[in-house]
Write a protein that holds these residues in place. Structure first.
Motif, short mmCIF file in Angstrom:
data_model
loop_
_atom_site.label_atom_id
_atom_site.label_comp_id
_atom_site.label_asym_id
_atom_site.label_seq_id
_atom_site.Cartn_x
_atom_site.Cartn_y
_atom_site.Cartn_z
N ARG A 77 0.83 -1.21 0.00
CA ARG A 77 0.00 0.00 0.00
C ARG A 77 0.86 1.25 0.00
O ARG A 77 0.58 2.20 -0.75
N PHE A 83 1.05 3.99 -3.07
CA PHE A 83 0.71 5.38 -2.82
C PHE A 83 1.85 6.30 -3.27
O PHE A 83 1.61 7.36 -3.84
N PHE A 141 1.59 6.60 -6.92
CA PHE A 141 0.51 7.53 -7.26
C PHE A 141 0.99 8.98 -7.16
O PHE A 141 0.75 9.79 -8.08
N TRP A 172 -0.14 0.08 -13.96
CA TRP A 172 -1.29 0.31 -13.09
C TRP A 172 -2.56 -0.28 -13.70
O TRP A 172 -3.10 -1.27 -13.18
N SER A 228 -5.31 0.66 -3.28
CA SER A 228 -6.03 1.88 -3.65
C SER A 228 -5.52 3.12 -2.91
O SER A 228 -5.62 3.21 -1.69
N PRO A 229 -4.98 4.10 -3.64
CA PRO A 229 -4.50 5.33 -2.96
C PRO A 229 -5.64 6.15 -2.39
O PRO A 229 -5.45 6.86 -1.39
N TRP A 230 -6.85 6.06 -3.01
CA TRP A 230 -7.97 6.82 -2.45
C TRP A 230 -8.45 6.21 -1.14
O TRP A 230 -8.86 6.94 -0.25
N THR A 244 -6.41 4.76 0.91
CA THR A 244 -5.37 5.18 1.84
C THR A 244 -5.65 6.57 2.37
O THR A 244 -5.56 6.84 3.58
N ALA A 278 -8.98 11.07 -8.68
CA ALA A 278 -8.72 10.91 -7.25
C ALA A 278 -9.60 11.83 -6.41
O ALA A 278 -10.18 11.41 -5.39
#
Length: 521
Positions: free
Chosen positions: A99, A103, A106, A133, A152-154, A156, A215
């Motif tokens: 994760r 991130f 991203f 990606w 998922s960066p969102w 996070t 995002a």
């Protein structure tokens, strides 16, 4: 007709009108930015099309495998075998590392896209976003299940905000009638149009802007509707979760450890989908990955410029061509679903599977019905069979994209000043061609097994559910002991299965034909 049926029909009509309106709105929006472009901007030695003899051989293998399976299989085979156990602490550490790394990637896309080199081949944003990606994570999902809830960066960012707030942030409940519409709309815009039909994948700044806007919208949706927004509004989560249904590997937490298991890839594909829009999402997946390959061919270029000249229109005609094909795929699926639904009812009647009809009728009246639900609504059939198309999409996804992803992975070292690498240096071009055919045919075989399981289940079942957009129970359910005691003869299963098999053979043959087309220079 029951008294509650007429309002329900008005609700479905209203839903259909809203669906049409949303589709038109999406079409108008994405048409504004359309340009002709090949998504896979870097060529490789694997761009050569497969020979026609492999195309015909693969199509013949698909038909033969279908016939053999339907003739030989009396029940759907199951498989679940434990391979290895991973301590939960190790699994958590690996997930946290993955994760954090994603991130950072991203953030790197945003920084490199806006401040890095303008050349696509030299910028991390374009090299990473559209291959490693979008496509690479999809390949991982096909093999081992979706990793997106971890990556998922969102999620996070949202989890960090929730920790600061001390609770889950949600201003209102997610609208039940919205289904997976946000994810489907984003799929059409990002994957169907932006990736395949515009210059965005070749423009680092545009790529960064698209990622940043997505995002912000996704994070805003989560703050408004909570974590359910990720499940229904995040195109990546919906896409990778669906592809993950076909995975032969799974990880399950058990007794303080994670069990890595080998499982039948058709297991989850035979389960009903939860919403009608998710069914449309599956059909869009099958179509779009095929269109992705077709859009790179000289045949598509000839069609594109021919339509432009004939009607004196601009580049946005590419969106019209994409949407016309998508409409055709959706229409074909709906027609097949209606045919299978009717043949299934005929098969139940003729085979005597409804021997306990009187008991079922009594049960229906006890539940407040009048016994008229013997004809299942098409919406229920669409949910039941939607997942069976996923192996076809997954097979072509792997066949079409694994060489592409490997090429981009090999180019990443150039950003640090090293030479490009070739992760597939050991794979000859003939072997690559054969692998493409095998992946596509394997996806077809898994799809046929999954569809056969659904057909057999529905031949000894009665329909239920109200077709609600949010309902996951709108599919056939067991109709009693009498129906379970009398399995229908195989000939009726073959009859009910025939339209869906024809559709699957058609999709598979089309996929093989597309990979046989040359790539436009």
């Amino acid at each position: 007709m029951s008294t509650g049926e007429r309002p329900r029909r008005r609700t479905r009509a209203t839903t259909g009108a809203r669906t049409a309106g949303r589709t038109i709105l999406v079409a108008l929006l994405v048409s504004l930015a359309a340009r002709p472009a090949a998504a896979h901007q870097f060529s490789s030695r694997f761009d050569a099309p497969i020979p026609l003899e492999l195309l015909y051989g693969g199509a013949a293998a698909a038909v033969a495998a279908t016939a053999l399976l339907l003739a030989a299989v009396n029940e759907t085979p199951t498989l679940r075998r434990r391979l290895v156990a991973v301590p939960r602490g190790v699994a958590r550490a690996a997930a946290a590392s993955a994760r954090a790394a994603f991130f950072l990637a991203f953030v790197g896309v945003l920084v490199a896209g806006l401040a890095g080199p303008r050349a696509a081949a030299e910028n991390f944003a374009t090299l990473f976003t559209w291959s490693i990606w979008l496509k690479g994570v999809g390949l991982v999902a096909v093999v081992a299940g979706s990793p997106w809830r971890t990556l998922s960066p969102w999620r996070t960012l949202y989890d960090a905000l929730c920790r600061l707030e001390g609770r889950e942030i949600r201003l209102r409940s997610y609208p039940s009638g919205l289904g997976h519409w946000p994810a489907l709309a984003w799929f059409v815009v990002l994957v169907g149009v932006a990736e395949n039909l515009t210059q965005v994948p070749q423009l680092p700044a545009a790529t960064a802007v698209v990622v940043a806007v997505y995002a912000l919208v996704t994070l805003g949706g989560a703050l408004l509707f909570g974590r359910e927004w990720f499940e229904r509004g995040d195109v990546f989560e919906a896409l990778y979760d669906l592809l993950g249904r076909t995975a032969p590997l799974s990880a399950t937490p058990r007794d303080g450890e994670w069990a890595i298991e080998l499982r039948a890839p058709w297991r989850d594909c035979s389960a009903p989908l939860s919403t009608r829009t998710l069914t449309a999402f599956v059909v869009a997946m099958v179509y779009t990955v095929t269109f992705d390959g077709f859009a790179e061919s000289p045949l598509y270029q000839s069609l594109y410029f021919g339509v432009r000249e004939a009607f004196d229109v601009g580049p946005s005609v590419s969106v019209v061509l994409y949407e016309a094909g998508l409409f055709g795929f959706l229409l074909a699926y709906l027609l097949v679903v209606v045919a299978v639904d009717r043949l299934t009812r005929i098969a139940r009647d003729r085979s005597g599977a409804e021997a306990g009809a009187s008991r079922a009728g009594a049960d229906a009246k006890a539940d407040g019905g009048d016994g008229s639900d013997a004809a299942s609504p098409p919406a229920s059939a669409a949910l039941a069979f939607g997942g069976t198309l996923l192996p076809i999409a997954a097979g072509y996804e792997v066949a079409h994209n694994y060489g592409f992803v490997a090429t981009y992975l090999g180019r990443l070292p150039t950003l640090a000043g090293f030479d490009a690498a070739d992760p597939l240096w050991w794979l000859s071009i003939p072997a690559f061609w054969i692998s493409q055919v095998l992946f596509i045919v394997a996806g077809h075989v898994v799809a046929v097994v999954a569809a056969d399981a659904v057909v057999r289940r529905n031949l000894t079942a009665r329909p239920s559910g109200d077709g609600d957009e949010r309902s996951s129970s709108a599919h056939w359910t067991p109709s009693g002991d009498a129906a379970r005691r009398r399995a229908p003869p195989k000939r009726w299963a073959l009859l009910a299965h025939a339209p869906l098999v024809a559709l699957m053979v058609g999709y598979t043959a089309l996929s093989l034909w597309v990979v046989s087309l040359p790539v436009a220079g």
